[in-house]
Design a protein around this motif. Structure first.
Motif, PDB file in Angstrom:
ATOM      1  N   GLY A 162       0.827  -1.190   0.000  1.00  0.00           N
ATOM      2  CA  GLY A 162       0.000   0.000   0.000  1.00  0.00           C
ATOM      3  C   GLY A 162       0.865   1.245   0.000  1.00  0.00           C
ATOM      4  N   ARG A 163       0.250   2.384   0.241  1.00  0.00           N
ATOM      5  CA  ARG A 163       0.958   3.661   0.300  1.00  0.00           C
ATOM      6  C   ARG A 163       0.676   4.338   1.638  1.00  0.00           C
ATOM      7  NH1 ARG A 163       2.665   5.820  -4.613  1.00  0.00           N
ATOM      8  NH2 ARG A 163       3.779   7.260  -3.236  1.00  0.00           N
ATOM      9  N   TYR A 164       1.499   5.337   1.951  1.00  0.00           N
ATOM     10  CA  TYR A 164       1.332   6.100   3.181  1.00  0.00           C
ATOM     11  C   TYR A 164       0.649   7.429   2.907  1.00  0.00           C
ATOM     12  CZ  TYR A 164       5.014   2.984   4.992  1.00  0.00           C
ATOM     13  OH  TYR A 164       5.767   1.897   5.374  1.00  0.00           O
ATOM     14  N   SER A 165      -0.100   7.891   3.896  1.00  0.00           N
ATOM     15  CA  SER A 165      -0.583   9.271   3.864  1.00  0.00           C
ATOM     16  C   SER A 165       0.539  10.104   4.469  1.00  0.00           C
ATOM     17  CB  SER A 165      -1.861   9.407   4.703  1.00  0.00           C
ATOM     18  OG  SER A 165      -2.286  10.747   4.733  1.00  0.00           O
ATOM     19  N   PRO A 166       1.298  10.871   3.662  1.00  0.00           N
ATOM     20  CA  PRO A 166       2.556  11.488   4.123  1.00  0.00           C
ATOM     21  C   PRO A 166       2.429  12.417   5.311  1.00  0.00           C
ATOM     22  CG  PRO A 166       2.359  11.611   1.724  1.00  0.00           C
ATOM     23  CD  PRO A 166       1.023  11.179   2.247  1.00  0.00           C
ATOM     24  N   ASN A 167       1.307  13.111   5.444  1.00  0.00           N
ATOM     25  CA  ASN A 167       1.158  14.076   6.523  1.00  0.00           C
ATOM     26  C   ASN A 167       0.471  13.510   7.765  1.00  0.00           C
ATOM     27  OD1 ASN A 167       2.325  16.245   5.031  1.00  0.00           O
ATOM     28  ND2 ASN A 167       0.409  16.416   3.873  1.00  0.00           N
ATOM     29  N   VAL A 168       0.202  12.216   7.746  1.00  0.00           N
ATOM     30  CA  VAL A 168      -0.500  11.595   8.861  1.00  0.00           C
ATOM     31  C   VAL A 168       0.237  10.362   9.388  1.00  0.00           C
ATOM     32  CG1 VAL A 168      -2.683  10.586   9.634  1.00  0.00           C
ATOM     33  CG2 VAL A 168      -2.701  12.405   7.926  1.00  0.00           C
ATOM     34  N   GLU A 169       0.682   9.505   8.481  1.00  0.00           N
ATOM     35  CA  GLU A 169       1.201   8.199   8.886  1.00  0.00           C
ATOM     36  C   GLU A 169       2.725   8.156   9.033  1.00  0.00           C
ATOM     37  OE1 GLU A 169      -2.233   5.214   7.310  1.00  0.00           O
ATOM     38  OE2 GLU A 169      -0.863   5.980   5.764  1.00  0.00           O
ATOM     39  N   MET A 170       3.289   9.218   9.540  1.00  0.00           N
ATOM     40  CA  MET A 170       4.744   9.278   9.719  1.00  0.00           C
ATOM     41  C   MET A 170       5.226   8.283  10.753  1.00  0.00           C
ATOM     42  SD  MET A 170       3.013  12.298   9.397  1.00  0.00           S
ATOM     43  CE  MET A 170       3.059  13.034  11.010  1.00  0.00           C
ATOM     44  N   ALA A 171       4.495   8.150  11.847  1.00  0.00           N
ATOM     45  CA  ALA A 171       4.916   7.221  12.896  1.00  0.00           C
ATOM     46  C   ALA A 171       4.876   5.778  12.407  1.00  0.00           C
ATOM     47  CB  ALA A 171       4.024   7.391  14.128  1.00  0.00           C
ATOM     48  N   MET A 172       3.916   5.447  11.576  1.00  0.00           N
ATOM     49  CA  MET A 172       3.842   4.106  11.001  1.00  0.00           C
ATOM     50  C   MET A 172       5.054   3.827  10.118  1.00  0.00           C
ATOM     51  SD  MET A 172       0.994   2.420   8.452  1.00  0.00           S
ATOM     52  CE  MET A 172      -0.403   3.027   9.403  1.00  0.00           C
ATOM     53  N   HIS A 173       5.423   4.790   9.290  1.00  0.00           N
ATOM     54  CA  HIS A 173       6.589   4.641   8.424  1.00  0.00           C
ATOM     55  C   HIS A 173       7.860   4.480   9.266  1.00  0.00           C
ATOM     56  CE1 HIS A 173       9.825   6.315   5.690  1.00  0.00           C
ATOM     57  NE2 HIS A 173       9.294   5.369   4.924  1.00  0.00           N
ATOM     58  N   HIS A 174       7.954   5.250  10.329  1.00  0.00           N
ATOM     59  CA  HIS A 174       9.077   5.151  11.260  1.00  0.00           C
ATOM     60  C   HIS A 174       9.169   3.738  11.838  1.00  0.00           C
ATOM     61  CE1 HIS A 174      10.917   6.076  15.367  1.00  0.00           C
ATOM     62  NE2 HIS A 174      11.845   6.451  14.516  1.00  0.00           N
ATOM     63  N   PHE A 175       8.050   3.176  12.252  1.00  0.00           N
ATOM     64  CA  PHE A 175       7.971   1.825  12.776  1.00  0.00           C
ATOM     65  C   PHE A 175       8.481   0.810  11.752  1.00  0.00           C
ATOM     66  CE2 PHE A 175       4.811  -1.852  13.233  1.00  0.00           C
ATOM     67  CZ  PHE A 175       5.566  -2.534  14.185  1.00  0.00           C
ATOM     68  N   HIS A 176       8.051   0.932  10.516  1.00  0.00           N
ATOM     69  CA  HIS A 176       8.463  -0.006   9.477  1.00  0.00           C
ATOM     70  C   HIS A 176       9.960   0.089   9.186  1.00  0.00           C
ATOM     71  CE1 HIS A 176       4.031   0.082   7.895  1.00  0.00           C
ATOM     72  NE2 HIS A 176       4.180  -0.701   8.959  1.00  0.00           N
ATOM     73  N   CYS A 177      10.499   1.289   9.251  1.00  0.00           N
ATOM     74  CA  CYS A 177      11.941   1.464   9.050  1.00  0.00           C
ATOM     75  C   CYS A 177      12.736   0.800  10.177  1.00  0.00           C
ATOM     76  CB  CYS A 177      12.300   2.953   8.952  1.00  0.00           C
ATOM     77  SG  CYS A 177      11.697   3.762   7.448  1.00  0.00           S
ATOM     78  N   LEU A 178      12.252   0.918  11.405  1.00  0.00           N
ATOM     79  CA  LEU A 178      12.903   0.263  12.520  1.00  0.00           C
ATOM     80  C   LEU A 178      12.860  -1.253  12.366  1.00  0.00           C
ATOM     81  CD1 LEU A 178      11.585   2.427  15.481  1.00  0.00           C
ATOM     82  CD2 LEU A 178      13.917   2.399  14.585  1.00  0.00           C
ATOM     83  N   LEU A 179      11.726  -1.769  11.947  1.00  0.00           N
ATOM     84  CA  LEU A 179      11.596  -3.205  11.691  1.00  0.00           C
ATOM     85  C   LEU A 179      12.624  -3.643  10.664  1.00  0.00           C
ATOM     86  CD1 LEU A 179       7.706  -3.601  11.490  1.00  0.00           C
ATOM     87  CD2 LEU A 179       9.187  -4.568  13.265  1.00  0.00           C
ATOM     88  N   HIS A 180      12.738  -2.924   9.569  1.00  0.00           N
ATOM     89  CA  HIS A 180      13.675  -3.285   8.493  1.00  0.00           C
ATOM     90  C   HIS A 180      15.094  -3.364   9.028  1.00  0.00           C
ATOM     91  CE1 HIS A 180      16.232  -2.629   4.921  1.00  0.00           C
ATOM     92  NE2 HIS A 180      15.271  -3.287   4.271  1.00  0.00           N
ATOM     93  N   ARG A 181      15.490  -2.418   9.862  1.00  0.00           N
ATOM     94  CA  ARG A 181      16.851  -2.417  10.393  1.00  0.00           C
ATOM     95  C   ARG A 181      17.113  -3.619  11.278  1.00  0.00           C
ATOM     96  NH1 ARG A 181      18.391   3.885  11.868  1.00  0.00           N
ATOM     97  NH2 ARG A 181      18.049   4.715   9.766  1.00  0.00           N
ATOM     98  N   ASN A 182      16.144  -3.950  12.090  1.00  0.00           N
ATOM     99  CA  ASN A 182      16.331  -5.112  12.965  1.00  0.00           C
ATOM    100  C   ASN A 182      16.279  -6.436  12.226  1.00  0.00           C
ATOM    101  OD1 ASN A 182      14.791  -3.484  15.734  1.00  0.00           O
ATOM    102  ND2 ASN A 182      16.898  -4.188  15.647  1.00  0.00           N
ATOM    103  N   LEU A 183      15.488  -6.504  11.184  1.00  0.00           N
ATOM    104  CA  LEU A 183      15.263  -7.756  10.480  1.00  0.00           C
ATOM    105  C   LEU A 183      16.335  -8.074   9.439  1.00  0.00           C
ATOM    106  CD1 LEU A 183      11.414  -7.424   9.904  1.00  0.00           C
ATOM    107  CD2 LEU A 183      12.548  -9.047  11.433  1.00  0.00           C
ATOM    108  N   THR A 184      17.039  -7.062   8.977  1.00  0.00           N
ATOM    109  CA  THR A 184      18.002  -7.265   7.895  1.00  0.00           C
ATOM    110  C   THR A 184      19.043  -8.316   8.267  1.00  0.00           C
ATOM    111  OG1 THR A 184      17.707  -5.023   7.058  1.00  0.00           O
ATOM    112  CG2 THR A 184      19.738  -6.157   6.451  1.00  0.00           C
ATOM    113  N   ILE A 185      19.230  -9.265   7.383  1.00  0.00           N
ATOM    114  CA  ILE A 185      20.176 -10.366   7.593  1.00  0.00           C
ATOM    115  C   ILE A 185      21.577  -9.945   7.126  1.00  0.00           C
ATOM    116  CG2 ILE A 185      20.742 -12.742   6.999  1.00  0.00           C
ATOM    117  CD1 ILE A 185      17.764 -13.220   6.504  1.00  0.00           C
TER     118      ILE A 185
END
Length: 434
Positions: free
Chosen positions: A411-434
């Motif tokens: 899906g896509r993000y609502s840029p002016n609303v879903e910033m915290a969600m995007h932040h969460f996903h970026c943190l997940l990516h960093r922890n999950l990266t092999i």
């Protein structure tokens, strides 16, 4: 939705006219993925849900790596796509999450009131890890893997007070410091060292009213942890902000409610982190109590804070009901803990993964001491909160069903609303990266 309400045996003692929210991003030093081993062999290696050790075959590693790389954290939110639906449905991905997210770092598991006095204890489970937290006779805080060293039975259950832990299987007994004090019927056993057969320790600490555990690296029985270090590792620079907004030990514990949701644990987190986007559509009762135009989001290293003004209007008569007060403060602590402070209340939401498509959410409620005897007020507040949770449970189940459809991948993000969600996903990516 299954919900239960539990009164713990502790010492007494959510817009019609939608406006753009304010957003301020606080930039801190980047988060660095840890290179530490998840756990060493010495009985403290955490297992994934399927029972295998975290080392995976090359084929599985390749699959997981491809799934992780489908999300591009370097792309700005205005152009970014959300993580693929496989992050929310794939069993192998789920096992990878347990190893790289939940078996690393600090995790809240309870409250200091649960272990207020010597010999108090409580138990819990995260992924495949069973644990027990207690205070010994001297009041020192301990945590252990809740597993007998003889034949793996759990040695404690529930919450309560005890002078020792006796395995219900064969009677092996452990002190509250984890030491083995009695091993039954071992006459003839060779090369047995009792001092090496105690409960396996877990790092444990307290921050404000929260009890935290860390499954990494094991722990030493007499380890003393520096609170500033724990605060920095868990909350980073957001610690002072939380303290300044009433996240502390001053409130009295009221009750617990437990919900089982038919969705991946991240679906619940995403719902929490959409900047109030869904509130006017899904929570009309809550929306009427909030000022959407004042909604703001701030992001820190591992914490995002959403806040919003309430529709409190001046002086209240005794009969007027006011649950939210003049401001609602919503803090998300990565990866799965939410702290909500509003009016005289604080409630916390702990999201526990139960599988790729199921999670449990534990709500704990705290209240200003001056209102703990107001049964009518408490009842009405809990009723309103319950209504919001029922609405969110429906939403999360619906999203999970959609994620499993072949018609949806990203899906896509609502840029002016879903910033915290995007932040969460970026943190997940960093922890999950092999």
């Amino acid at each position: 939705m299954a919900a239960t309400m539990v009164k713990l045996a502790l010492p007494h003692h959510f817009f019609p006219q939608i406006q753009e929210p304010n957003f301020r991003s606080i930039t801190k030093e980047p988060i660095k993925p840890t290179n530490r081993a998840h756990l060493g062999k010495n009985y403290s290696h955490c297992r994934s849900k399927n029972g295998s050790f975290s080392t995976m075959s090359e084929n599985k590693n390749g699959k997981i790596r491809r799934l992780i790389e489908e999300f591009k954290p370097e792309i700005p939110i205005e152009e970014a796509f959300t993580p693929p639906s496989s992050w929310y449905t794939d069993p192998d991905f789920y096992s990878h999450e347990l190893d790289h997210i939940f078996y690393t770092g600090w995790h809240p598991v309870g409250y200091t009131d649960q272990i207020k006095e010597p010999r108090d204890f409580f138990t819990g489970r995260l992924g495949s890890i069973e644990y027990v937290v207690c205070r010994d006779e001297e009041g020192k805080l301990h945590a252990f893997h809740n597993v007998c060293r003889h034949h793996a039975s759990l040695v404690a259950s529930g919450t309560g007070k005890s002078s020792c832990f006796v395995c219900p299987y064969h009677g092996w007994t452990y002190g509250l410091d984890g030491k083995l004090v009695k091993a039954t019927r071992i006459t003839g056993i060779k090369n047995f060292k009792a001092n090496e057969m105690g409960l396996v320790p877990i790092r444990v600490a307290a921050w404000g009213p929260f009890v935290l555990v860390n499954f990494e690296d094991g722990a030493t029985p007499n380890e003393i942890l520096d609170n500033k270090t724990v605060s920095s590792e868990w909350l980073g620079s957001a610690a002072e902000v939380l303290s300044a907004n009433g996240i502390d030990s001053s409130l009295d514990y009221v009750c617990r409610r437990v919900y089982t949701l038919e969705c991946n644990w991240k679906v619940f987190c995403d719902n929490y982190l959409d900047g109030g986007y869904h509130v006017p559509y899904a929570h009309k009762g809550l929306a009427s109590s909030l000022k959407l135009g004042s909604y703001s989001t701030e992001m820190y290293e591992k914490v995002s804070i959403q806040s919003c003004g309430g529709n409190k209007t001046g002086d209240h008569s005794e009969e007027e009901f006011d649950r939210l007060g003049s401001k609602a403060f919503y803090a998300f602590v990565y990866p799965n803990f939410m702290i909500n402070r509003y009016g005289p209340w604080m409630d916390t939401n702990l999201v526990l993964p139960l599988g790729p498509k199921k999670c449990q959410v534990i709500f704990d409620y705290f209240l200003d001491a001056s209102l703990t005897d107001n049964v009518a007020f408490i009842g009405k507040c809990l009723e309103d909160s319950e209504r919001v949770q029922v609405e969110d449970t429906f939403l999360c189940k619906s999203v999970q069903e959609g994620l499993e459809s072949p018609a949806y991948n990203m899906g896509r993000y609502s840029p002016n609303v879903e910033m915290a969600m995007h932040h969460f996903h970026c943190l997940l990516h960093r922890n999950l990266t092999i």
